[in-house]
Motif scaffolding. Structure first.
Motif, PDB file in Angstrom:
ATOM      1  N   GLU A 192      35.332   7.972 -17.053  1.00 46.06           N
ATOM      2  CA  GLU A 192      35.702   9.364 -17.329  1.00 46.06           C
ATOM      3  C   GLU A 192      36.387   9.498 -18.685  1.00 46.06           C
ATOM      4  N   ILE A 193      37.118   8.476 -19.071  1.00 44.87           N
ATOM      5  CA  ILE A 193      37.862   8.512 -20.324  1.00 44.87           C
ATOM      6  C   ILE A 193      36.955   8.309 -21.526  1.00 44.87           C
ATOM      7  N   THR A 194      35.988   7.405 -21.411  1.00 47.69           N
ATOM      8  CA  THR A 194      35.186   7.033 -22.581  1.00 47.69           C
ATOM      9  C   THR A 194      33.870   7.791 -22.704  1.00 47.69           C
ATOM     10  N   THR A 195      33.436   8.483 -21.656  1.00 51.69           N
ATOM     11  CA  THR A 195      32.149   9.182 -21.698  1.00 51.69           C
ATOM     12  C   THR A 195      32.309  10.583 -22.273  1.00 51.69           C
ATOM     13  N   PRO A 196      31.603  10.891 -23.352  1.00 47.95           N
ATOM     14  CA  PRO A 196      31.713  12.238 -23.930  1.00 47.95           C
ATOM     15  C   PRO A 196      31.078  13.298 -23.022  1.00 47.95           C
ATOM     16  N   ASN A 206      35.359  16.640 -22.634  1.00 49.25           N
ATOM     17  CA  ASN A 206      35.920  15.396 -23.185  1.00 49.25           C
ATOM     18  C   ASN A 206      35.123  15.015 -24.428  1.00 49.25           C
ATOM     19  N   ARG A 207      35.165  15.886 -25.407  1.00 45.76           N
ATOM     20  CA  ARG A 207      34.296  15.738 -26.577  1.00 45.76           C
ATOM     21  C   ARG A 207      34.732  14.583 -27.473  1.00 45.76           C
ATOM     22  N   LEU A 208      33.765  14.052 -28.196  1.00 49.14           N
ATOM     23  CA  LEU A 208      34.069  13.076 -29.240  1.00 49.14           C
ATOM     24  C   LEU A 208      34.787  13.797 -30.377  1.00 49.14           C
ATOM     25  N   ILE A 209      35.847  13.187 -30.885  1.00 49.65           N
ATOM     26  CA  ILE A 209      36.593  13.770 -31.999  1.00 49.65           C
ATOM     27  C   ILE A 209      36.356  12.956 -33.266  1.00 49.65           C
ATOM     28  N   ALA A 210      36.610  11.664 -33.192  1.00 49.29           N
ATOM     29  CA  ALA A 210      36.313  10.741 -34.284  1.00 49.29           C
ATOM     30  C   ALA A 210      35.929   9.407 -33.642  1.00 49.29           C
ATOM     31  N   LYS A 260      38.439  13.047 -26.481  1.00 41.40           N
ATOM     32  CA  LYS A 260      39.683  13.804 -26.290  1.00 41.40           C
ATOM     33  C   LYS A 260      40.644  13.077 -25.357  1.00 41.40           C
ATOM     34  N   LEU A 261      40.124  12.395 -24.327  1.00 37.85           N
ATOM     35  CA  LEU A 261      40.976  11.692 -23.366  1.00 37.85           C
ATOM     36  C   LEU A 261      41.468  10.339 -23.885  1.00 37.85           C
ATOM     37  N   MET A 262      41.161  10.029 -25.146  1.00 37.18           N
ATOM     38  CA  MET A 262      41.639   8.766 -25.732  1.00 37.18           C
ATOM     39  C   MET A 262      42.664   9.015 -26.826  1.00 37.18           C
TER      40      MET A 262
END
Length: 504
Positions: free
Chosen positions: A221-225, A229-233, A238-240
């Motif tokens: 859940e944390i690593t899957t976009p 929970n969008r990719l930022i960089a 977002k959850l990272m």
């Protein structure tokens, strides 16, 4: 009762901790940072069970960014009815709460004061909602004439700012990429380690009554976009990343052992700072020698390990600063701890919440509570900037037999390990080898552009853009099974004069 041969009026001890979390139903009812500070301090005093504010000689207020005041430390002292000789409001830095606690303890050890408070607060959630909703808050008037503290862009090269790699969320991925490649991990393996680590933080946050986000997340859940929970960089979703949109205050109350016993603080509630260390990197990250380790972080963590005979497994509880996964991943390796390490007593800056510079105030509160419940030794490791400022502090349930050291900088050790720093250039051609990289994403999930940190044929350092339409190079950068770090491509100059990099 802890036995010690040291004079009790020169032994610093933490006697009270306090926290407040503000979740107003109505935005206009949200508490301002100054009120959160006041409430946190009063809760720390209540926690001590003694009336100590009348003798407050040292007050440190952690820098906050959600509201601007003129002399907030003096306003807080007035609210508390105190006139401390040392009254300080410091610069930006995520390590600063640990540094202030350590410095307050040193002050007590020198006999300069007998009661000290370190506190921090933010009300970013309320401030943001009010701004978006056009709501006027009934707070102390915003001090527009007070200069905003200098942050990221103020210390970085113009090209870093131009390419967008001047904020924490876009700089830390450069460490993420470089460290995982140095450790021999594929990007997929590195992401799995990050997900598992962050899931552990979320579990602790889910059990902490003061957490902002009380949900346990699985690694996937944390690593899957996803849209939520969008990719930022790359590779951070977002959850990272740290979540600063919270309303929180925290405070730590210290006194001398003599004073604590005189006012009747229960012996089992006393927690002793027994030592620590600090060191820094240059604030401009592009003048560092490399990005797969931090010499100041290594020096600080090795110094705190020396306090426990070089064995980090002797710590019964630890808090590894957690703005982004690369930081605790680096720290746990330096400490010699495996993947099963319990890296937090608080919950982390994503899940517990990140009141900007003040997270480690809450970590100190959580650590004191943890040690009161059992165990003997706790490690607090705080970090600020872009892997820039580092401070470690060891807390113990047992009184020390050695006086608290006053000189605790390990800067010389950090600097001794620094290797040659490459020149930074904005003009180059020929071949370029990837030293590190990231890919920046727009809010809708589309790629904005990639950024590669390169070494040129002359071994200079450069930043280069990968345009969003360069599908081949972006595919090379985002390969999950082979790191692009160390790969060689062509350096060209874009139409706007900015260097670009293309996979060979």
């Amino acid at each position: 009762m802890s036995k010690t041969s040291l004079p009790e009026d020169r032994i610093p001890v933490i006697v009270g901790v306090g926290e407040i979390v503000d979740r107003p139903k109505d935005i206009a009812d949200g508490l301002e940072p100054l009120t959160l500070l006041e409430q946190a301090v009063k809760r720390a005093v209540a926690d001590s069970g003694a009336k100590l504010l009348g003798e407050l000689g040292s007050l440190d207020v952690v820098n906050f960014l959600s509201w601007r005041y003129r002399d907030p430390e003096k306003q807080l002292a007035a609210r508390l009815g105190a006139k401390p000789a040392h009254c300080y409001y410091g610069p930006v830095g995520g390590e600063s709460p640990i540094r202030y606690i350590h410095e307050a303890a040193k002050r007590i050890a020198r006999g300069e004061c007998s009661v000290a408070v370190v506190c921090g607060a933010e009300a970013q959630s309320t401030a943001t909602k009010a701004e978006r909703g056009g709501i006027s808050l009934p707070w102390t008037p915003f001090a527009h004439d007070v200069e905003e503290p200098k942050r990221g862009a103020a210390f970085q090269k113009p090209m870093a700012v131009k390419l967008g790699v001047f904020r924490p969320i876009t700089v830390y991925p450069l460490y993420e990429s470089a460290t995982s490649a140095h450790w021999g991990q594929t990007p997929r393996e590195a992401l799995a380690e990050s997900g598992a680590l962050w899931s552990t933080y979320s579990k602790v946050a889910s059990e902490n009554p003061n957490s902002w986000l009380k949900k346990r997340f699985s690694p996937e859940e944390i690593t899957t976009p996803t849209p939520e929970n969008r990719l930022i960089a790359w590779p951070y979703t977002k959850l990272m990343v740290a979540n600063p949109t919270v309303n929180m205050g925290g405070a730590v109350l210290l006194t001398s052992l003599a004073k604590a016993r005189a006012v009747g603080v229960a012996e089992e509630r006393l927690i002793y700072p027994i030592g620590g260390a600090s060191a820094e990197e240059p604030r401009d990250y592009l003048v560092r020698d490399q990005f797969y380790e931090s010499h100041p972080q290594n020096a600080v963590l090795k110094a705190v390990m020396d306090l426990v005979d070089g064995d980090a497994r002797k710590f019964d509880a630890i808090e590894l600063y957690s703005c982004f996964p690369c930081v605790p991943k680096m720290a746990r390796r330096t400490l010699g701890l495996g993947r099963n390490v319990q890296p937090t007593v608080t919950g982390g800056l994503t899940f517990f919440g990140a009141p900007l510079n003040s997270y480690m105030t809450h970590a100190a509160v959580a650590m004191v509570r943890k040690l009161r419940e059992g165990g003997k030794l706790g490690l607090l490791y705080g970090q600020g900037g872009f892997v820039t400022k580092h401070h470690g502090l060891v807390l113990s349930r047992e009184a020390p037999n050695e006086p608290l050291a006053q000189d605790t900088s390990v800067q010389a050790e950090a600097d001794r390990n620094r290797r040659k720093v490459p020149d930074f250039v904005t003009e180059a051609s020929g071949k370029g080898k990837v030293e590190s990289f990231t890919v920046l994403y727009k809010g809708n999930g589309e790629i904005e552009h990639g950024v590669a940190m390169l070494r040129t044929e002359a071994d200079a350092r450069a930043l280069a853009r990968i345009p969003a339409n360069d599908a081949a190079t972006l595919k090379h950068l985002l390969d999950m099974d082979r790191t692009p770090v160390g790969s060689v491509g062509d350096i060209v100059t874009g139409g706007d004069g900015v260097l670009e990099w293309r996979v060979a």
